[in-house]
Design a protein around this motif. Structure first.
Motif, PDB file in Angstrom:
ATOM      1  N   TYR A 492      53.039  29.332  49.421  1.00 64.83           N
ATOM      2  CA  TYR A 492      52.561  29.884  48.149  1.00 64.83           C
ATOM      3  C   TYR A 492      51.343  30.769  48.411  1.00 64.83           C
ATOM      4  N   LYS A 493      51.093  31.640  47.441  1.00 65.89           N
ATOM      5  CA  LYS A 493      49.908  32.488  47.446  1.00 65.89           C
ATOM      6  C   LYS A 493      49.196  32.318  46.114  1.00 65.89           C
ATOM      7  N   TRP A 494      47.871  32.192  46.172  1.00 66.93           N
ATOM      8  CA  TRP A 494      47.089  32.185  44.936  1.00 66.93           C
ATOM      9  C   TRP A 494      47.222  33.549  44.250  1.00 66.93           C
ATOM     10  N   ASN A 495      47.489  33.523  42.940  1.00 71.28           N
ATOM     11  CA  ASN A 495      47.644  34.762  42.174  1.00 71.28           C
ATOM     12  C   ASN A 495      46.278  35.174  41.613  1.00 71.28           C
ATOM     13  N   MET A 496      45.493  35.845  42.466  1.00 72.40           N
ATOM     14  CA  MET A 496      44.138  36.226  42.073  1.00 72.40           C
ATOM     15  C   MET A 496      44.164  37.334  41.017  1.00 72.40           C
ATOM     16  N   GLY A 497      45.178  38.180  41.061  1.00 74.96           N
ATOM     17  CA  GLY A 497      45.293  39.247  40.065  1.00 74.96           C
ATOM     18  C   GLY A 497      45.486  38.683  38.674  1.00 74.96           C
ATOM     19  N   TRP A 498      46.395  37.712  38.549  1.00 79.50           N
ATOM     20  CA  TRP A 498      46.598  37.055  37.247  1.00 79.50           C
ATOM     21  C   TRP A 498      45.298  36.412  36.768  1.00 79.50           C
ATOM     22  N   MET A 499      44.607  35.757  37.673  1.00 79.94           N
ATOM     23  CA  MET A 499      43.373  35.065  37.294  1.00 79.94           C
ATOM     24  C   MET A 499      42.345  36.061  36.753  1.00 79.94           C
ATOM     25  N   HIS A 500      42.120  37.149  37.471  1.00 78.99           N
ATOM     26  CA  HIS A 500      41.117  38.130  37.034  1.00 78.99           C
ATOM     27  C   HIS A 500      41.510  38.754  35.697  1.00 78.99           C
ATOM     28  N   ASP A 501      42.761  39.175  35.579  1.00 79.62           N
ATOM     29  CA  ASP A 501      43.200  39.859  34.359  1.00 79.62           C
ATOM     30  C   ASP A 501      43.153  38.930  33.151  1.00 79.62           C
ATOM     31  N   SER A 502      43.676  37.718  33.313  1.00 77.63           N
ATOM     32  CA  SER A 502      43.760  36.819  32.158  1.00 77.63           C
ATOM     33  C   SER A 502      42.378  36.339  31.722  1.00 77.63           C
TER      34      SER A 502
END
Length: 738
Positions: A492-502
């Motif tokens: 798995y990869k942490w979804n840092m983009g989702w975290m920042h955007d949301s």
């Protein structure tokens, strides 16, 4: 033998004696210990500075064979015996008597295959090879020490057992591996020790053992001789089935925590009196996590680290659990207890960099051994740390063995690899001219890429079912793709983009959210490019970023409503879940590693409401296949409403593999929206599974009385529709009845 010839044979050459006295002799075994003569006898030499006298006893009978004579060289005792046999030395010191076998009477210790695999960077059980190992050699119990220091001129083991005197126990160098070894008889579990190393430029600060399996309690920095893990593993059923629990189609919900500050013993005024040990933590944490419904816990690094303020992300002992929370066996028992309770254990693991503390790996043998020699490759400017030279086979193998040590010996279920982005790029956080290109002139760190691929392939073989998760924040392709397909091989990869955007979206005043509408929907553009975990981690609630609830706009009511809506949105979004401790009940202050969580807040209904919602979300997530079994494929998600920016409303369907949907409708304004039409694929009653505004969560309890009937009117491309009352700042989840 004539007296003059005997005297000459007893004493080594002058240059050897001088090197021995200065503690600079490269091969102490060539001088010390037993050496045969031509007639079947033996010379015995012992260098014991400050000893008063030395007797030689037969090892089997303890009969006195004679004495060693003090030579003209202070501390050097010599003797000749007509018959070669095993012996022990009885030494008189000013403070008492000591009887033990002679460390220099034992032959080579490490096998050639061990040394070969180490040099090759592929020793899978290095933690049972190097370091301090309890061992029986030739019928004698003691500790075998082994340490890699290829550029040292001399290495000695020092500790209380030799008054930290580097002259007493110099080690043998094994060519060409660069490993030094020595067996010290009769040492026992718990002995503190370090290595005294003579480098090219002189004596180095005393070094802790890179392979230590146990350590002193910080701020003390010595390594300790560890015993075998005394744990009766009872988690066979868990270990056999965890592979199924870790499939991409399974629910994975992770509670991230810092072992030292989740909950502590407090004094009468509420200040932390002490941190809990692993057994105490298990009694409190495991029932709590079970009640919350998380499938796994993730521990911030518990490998020994000198500075508590690094939260464990600057570890120096990659094989030793921190002494702050108990012994290695205590930690193993904690993992066992988690497994028996149906909870997986993931560890944060740091192969990217290490601190510069002088007792650690930095300039370990007087040279850049574990790190790159060039600061433009080997120094992390952001963190004031050093970067592992993973292109060196021994360092590559050292870190590979660390990962396997936790996975195999402690039954750890997964490793979250920290700071992968900093490993992949040589120009990470560096300006032009501050970094060294790879051999092709590019910015990729080829040796680190080789390492993570090798790591993931080896873990698949050696620890089947274990997860390797990347904290990776760039657009590097194929992070969670198999190595056979050219990927990095992470699970798995942490979804840092989702975290920042949301988080950026939810922090906006609802008046302005219409202008940021795509920030919540953009994550669905790339949601299936990797296997993702949605992380709300410790990094988001420290350093002035505010706690999760304190990021929310509005008054107290709106802050709680926003938090409940955001968590519901997260659990309904494709991707596995990770939530940091304290976020599950809306802690107001930022996380502080020196204080426990603000548990007193749970006396208030709004905080209990958030906690109850997280528990219900986890239960629904685990029970409802549509919310997890097609997480990583686009077939599991269908937009219904993604463009209603004016009302800040979103709606989508999550589909299970067997075609059962869950409807998700989110209203991110504080305005109730009655009679809002949403298209659905099936006629009949749709039951409400979650209303984040429900009274049981301390919401306003506006909703649909538990469900709604469809109307025979198509909408949003669907043949049927529901007319729903959308609560303010809330998320609804519904499914067809029956």
């Amino acid at each position: 033998m004539k007296e003059r010839g005997l005297k000459e044979a007893l004493l080594p050459a002058a240059r050897d004696i001088e090197a021995l006295v200065r503690a600079e002799h490269p091969d102490p075994f060539a001088i010390l210990g037993p050496h045969g003569d031509d007639a079947g006898g033996q010379f015995i030499r012992a260098y014991l500075p400050d000893a008063l006298s030395v007797q030689v006893l037969a090892r089997d009978s303890s009969a006195v064979l004679g004495s060693l004579t003090a030579s003209e060289v202070p501390g050097l005792f010599v003797g000749h015996f007509p018959q070669a046999q095993a012996y022990v030395l009885r030494t008189q010191w000013a403070g008492g008597e000591q009887t033990a076998e002679d460390p220099y009477s034992f032959g080579q210790l490490l096998g050639e295959m061990d040394l070969y695999l180490f040099a090759e960077g592929n020793h899978r059980d290095l933690s049972a090879c190097l370091g301090a190992q309890l061992q029986n050699v030739d019928g004698v119990d003691g500790v075998r020490f082994a340490v890699w220091a290829p550029n040292a001129r001399r290495v000695s083991v020092v500790g209380d057992f030799n008054i930290w005197d580097g002259r007493r126990h110099p080690m043998r160098l094994r060519h060409p591996s660069g490993v030094w070894e020595l067996f010290i008889p009769r040492l026992q579990v718990g002995e503190a020790y370090k290595y005294e190393i003579l480098g090219a430029q002189g004596i180095l600060p005393l070094k802790a053992d890179p392979m230590a399996l146990a350590t002193q309690l910080p701020p003390d920095t010595a390594s300790k001789v560890a015993g075998p893990l005394t744990i009766d593993w009872q988690d066979q059923a868990w270990m056999q089935t965890r592979g199924e629990r870790h499939l991409p189609s399974a629910p994975l919900s992770i509670y991230e925590l810092h072992a030292g500050s989740w909950q502590c013993e407090v004094d009468d005024v509420g200040e932390v009196a002490r941190q809990y040990q692993w057994g105490e933590l298990a009694e409190r944490l495991i029932p709590y996590v079970q009640n919350l419904g998380f499938t796994h816990i993730e521990l911030m690094p518990i490998m020994e680290h000198p500075f508590g303020g690094s939260w464990g992300y600057q570890p120096l002992s990659q094989f030793a659990p921190s002494a702050r929370y108990g012994s290695p066996s205590d930690f193993a028992a904690f993992v066992n207890a988690c497994h028996l309770a149906g909870i997986g254990v993931i560890l944060d693991w740091v192969p990217a960099h290490f601190p510069t503390d002088t007792h650690g790996l930095a300039q370990f043998d007087g040279t850049a051994l574990y790190e790159y020699g060039n600061p433009q490759e080997g120094f992390h400017q952001d963190w004031d740390t050093l970067i592992y030279n993973l292109g060196r086979t021994e360092v590559h193998g050292f870190m590979l063995a660390s990962a396997l040590h936790w996975l195999k010996h402690f039954h750890i279920d997964g490793l979250r690899v920290d700071a992968v982005a900093s490993m992949l790029y040589r120009d990470y956080s560096r300006k032009a001219g501050e970094w060294v290109p790879n051999r092709h002139g590019g910015r990729e760190n080829l040796e680190a890429i080789d390492f993570v691929r090798h790591l993931n392939d080896v873990v698949d073989l050696e620890a089947p079912g274990a997860l390797i998760i990347a904290e990776e924040s760039t657009a590097w392709p194929g992070v969670s793709q198999s190595t056979q397909q050219g990927g990095l091989g992470f699970d798995y990869k942490w979804n840092m983009g989702w975290m920042h955007d949301s988080l950026h979206y939810i922090q906006q005043d609802p008046v302005y959210r219409a202008h940021h509408h795509k920030e919540l929907s953009f994550g669905l553009v790339y949601a299936w490019s990797e296997r993702f975990i949605l992380p709300i981690s410790h990094d988001e609630v420290v350093h002035g970023k505010h706690s999760l609830i304190d990021k929310m706009p509005g008054d107290r009511w709106q802050k709680f409503a926003n938090l409940r809506a955001y968590l519901s949105f997260m659990w309904a979004h494709p991707g596995k879940k990770l939530l940091f401790m304290g976020c599950e009940f809306g802690q107001w202050r930022e996380w502080n590693h020196d204080q426990q969580l603000d548990w007193y807040l749970l006396q208030y209904p709004e905080h209990r409401g958030v906690q109850k919602l997280v528990s219900d979300l986890n239960q629904l997530y685990r029970e409802e296949p549509a919310l997890h079994d097609q997480d990583d494929v686009p077939q599991g998600f269908q937009w219904l409403i993604g463009d209603d920016a004016i009302n800040s409303v979103y709606a989508w369907l999550r589909w299970s593999k067997d075609g059962r949907p869950v409807l998700v409708v989110a209203n991110f304004t504080p305005v109730p929206r009655p009679a809002y039409r949403v298209g659905v694929p099936f006629a009949g009653r749709w039951s409400e599974l979650i209303n984040s505004d429900a009274g049981i969560y301390a919401g306003s309890n506006y909703g649909n009385d538990g469900g709604a009937e469809t109307e025979d009117e198509g909408s949003h491309g669907q043949p049927q529709s529901l007319v729903l009352n959308l609560p303010p700042l809330a998320v609804l989840m519904l499914r067809p009845f029956g």
